[in-house]
Design a protein around this motif. Structure first.
Motif, PDB file in Angstrom:
ATOM      1  N   ILE A  79      31.214  28.608  16.785  1.00 50.46           N
ATOM      2  CA  ILE A  79      29.898  27.958  16.828  1.00 50.46           C
ATOM      3  C   ILE A  79      29.841  26.877  17.910  1.00 50.46           C
ATOM      4  N   GLY A  80      30.927  26.742  18.673  1.00 51.62           N
ATOM      5  CA  GLY A  80      30.971  25.810  19.796  1.00 51.62           C
ATOM      6  C   GLY A  80      31.404  26.543  21.051  1.00 51.62           C
ATOM      7  N   TRP A 195      29.020  22.059   8.553  1.00 56.09           N
ATOM      8  CA  TRP A 195      28.651  22.911   9.683  1.00 56.09           C
ATOM      9  C   TRP A 195      28.926  24.393   9.384  1.00 56.09           C
ATOM     10  N   TYR A 268      29.106  21.465  17.909  1.00 64.65           N
ATOM     11  CA  TYR A 268      28.690  22.827  17.592  1.00 64.65           C
ATOM     12  C   TYR A 268      27.190  22.986  17.768  1.00 64.65           C
ATOM     13  N   SER A 271      25.667  21.273  14.773  1.00 64.85           N
ATOM     14  CA  SER A 271      26.194  19.976  14.298  1.00 64.85           C
ATOM     15  C   SER A 271      25.356  18.800  14.805  1.00 64.85           C
ATOM     16  N   SER A 284      33.303  17.978  17.521  1.00 60.63           N
ATOM     17  CA  SER A 284      34.384  18.565  16.728  1.00 60.63           C
ATOM     18  C   SER A 284      35.709  17.937  17.127  1.00 60.63           C
ATOM     19  N   TRP A 289      36.793  26.334  16.125  1.00 61.02           N
ATOM     20  CA  TRP A 289      35.589  27.177  16.154  1.00 61.02           C
ATOM     21  C   TRP A 289      34.826  26.941  17.458  1.00 61.02           C
TER      22      TRP A 289
END
Length: 401
Positions: A79-80, A195, A268, A271, A284, A289
């Motif tokens: 997700i990042g 998240w 993210y 986030s 993060s 991720w």
């Protein structure tokens, strides 16, 4: 190769004599030849050759690598941002001077969990400034309500009738007892989801039936490396700073140590929080991720040198020596770990070939910043097989003899 050419150049170029005072690099980082630094040039080359030959076998395509490793976990999708990595790269810094470099030290790559050392350091600055009164205080006591930004709210408002408007990170009976020290040492056993990543989904252990039903460990008693909980710490730190953490890091540490303007710290895609009326991304604590610190080897070296100098840079104490002492104190539940991500060489278990006083900032890849106070030495090594870290250090220290 670049590192051979550089060492050969340094052997003939010559540099000013080393000052009796502690040297801190300015905008231009001074070099010393191995001979000037009383380092055996052939053995130094052997150490570098070993690091290059010990390149990790993981794919350079880190998206592919993700889905071959962490991406196979429950909820393991990225997700990042993730970036393809470069060549094996590194620096050797002795008495503050660069005595060797190889690969692509200016290339900005993912630092993975080395990010955690930056995170714990800005928590340390908050502690130094009185924003955290004691590391043994419950984190809950310092938490204001948090509103997560939702770019796609439900059209029918009744669909979220039972959903809370605000996020409460530390409101379960277990989480209320968690201290800053527990979070920093990864001994909190925090429970929940952040998240979209449940705490149990990171490196799950045992059978699926145990993941959500197991009894919680009393905070401080069991060590578990867990990126969901690290991200909880990052959000808690954002809450007390009330500023984006990359800006905090830039102002309090990276600009004062002369870091470049090329590093970035990502969170993210989901986030984002609303903080004092502004949209802010919570970053993060690594690349598990995606996201985390994207940084070049020179800037990693400056940060490592700051920790070698116990938080001091020239005439400024950027991080208190008290905090560095705490960061280097072994965690009772895992004596080779201090604060994240200060890996300790307690009883020489982590790196048998290094002094017990050495410590390492480590991230996946492997990315390592080796810090050796006994030898006044810092080494940045990127994309080395983690099993080869001790072999590199042994060869490097042999060159200093």
């Amino acid at each position: 190769m670049m590192f051979r050419a550089l060492i050969a150049l340094m052997l003939i170029a010559g540099s000013p004599a080393v000052s009796a005072q502690t040297y801190y690099p300015g905008a231009a980082w001074q070099h010393r030849t191995p001979a000037e630094a009383a380092i055996n040039p052939q053995q130094l080359k052997d150490a570098i050759d070993f690091a290059v030959a010990s390149e990790t076998t993981a794919p350079r395509d880190l998206v592919l690598n993700h889905y071959q490793t962490f991406g196979r976990e429950p909820f393991g999708y990225a997700i990042g941002p993730i970036k393809e990595r470069g060549d094996p790269t590194g620096l050797v810094i002795h008495h503050g001077y660069i005595v060797a470099e190889w690969g692509e030290p200016q290339r900005v790559d993912m630092a993975h969990s080395v990010t955690k050392s930056f995170l714990s350091s800005i928590v340390g600055v908050a502690f130094d400034r009185g924003m955290i009164h004691s590391i043994h205080d419950p984190v809950r006591d310092a938490m204001a309500p948090l509103q997560v930004y939702n770019p796609n709210p439900p059209v029918n408002k009744s669909d979220r009738l039972a959903a809370p408007d605000l996020v409460s990170l530390f409101e379960t009976p277990h989480n209320r007892t968690i201290t800053w020290d527990d979070m920093l040492r990864q001994t909190s056993d925090w429970e929940g989801t952040l998240w979209g990543k449940p705490d149990w989904a990171d490196r799950p252990e045992g059978g699926a039936a145990e993941w959500m039903a197991r009894p919680r460990h009393r905070p401080g008693t069991v060590y578990k490396y867990n990126d969901t909980r690290v991200n909880v710490l990052a959000l808690a730190a954002l809450n007390i700073w009330r500023r984006p953490l990359p800006q905090v890091l830039k102002d309090t540490i990276m600009d004062p140590i002369g870091a470049s303007n090329t590093w970035r710290w990502f969170g993210y895609e989901n986030s984002w929080v609303i903080l004092d009326g502004n949209l802010v991304q919570s970053v993060s604590g690594g690349g598990h991720w995606g996201g985390g610190m994207f940084i070049n080897a020179y800037d990693m070296g400056r940060f490592g040198y700051l920790t070698l100098r116990r938080g001091n840079w020239k005439d400024r104490q950027l991080i208190s020596s008290q905090w560095i002492d705490l960061a280097l104190t072994p965690t009772p539940a895992e004596p080779t770990y201090g604060f994240m991500n200060f890996f300790l060489n307690t009883d020489r278990k982590l790196l048998p070939g290094a002094p017990a006083s050495a410590f390492v900032h480590i991230g996946n890849g492997a990315n390592m910043i080796y810090v050796d106070p006994e030898h006044d030495l810092v080494a940045v090594v990127r994309w080395i097989d983690s099993k080869a870290m001790d072999g590199f250090v042994r060869r490097l220290l042999a060159a200093l003899q």
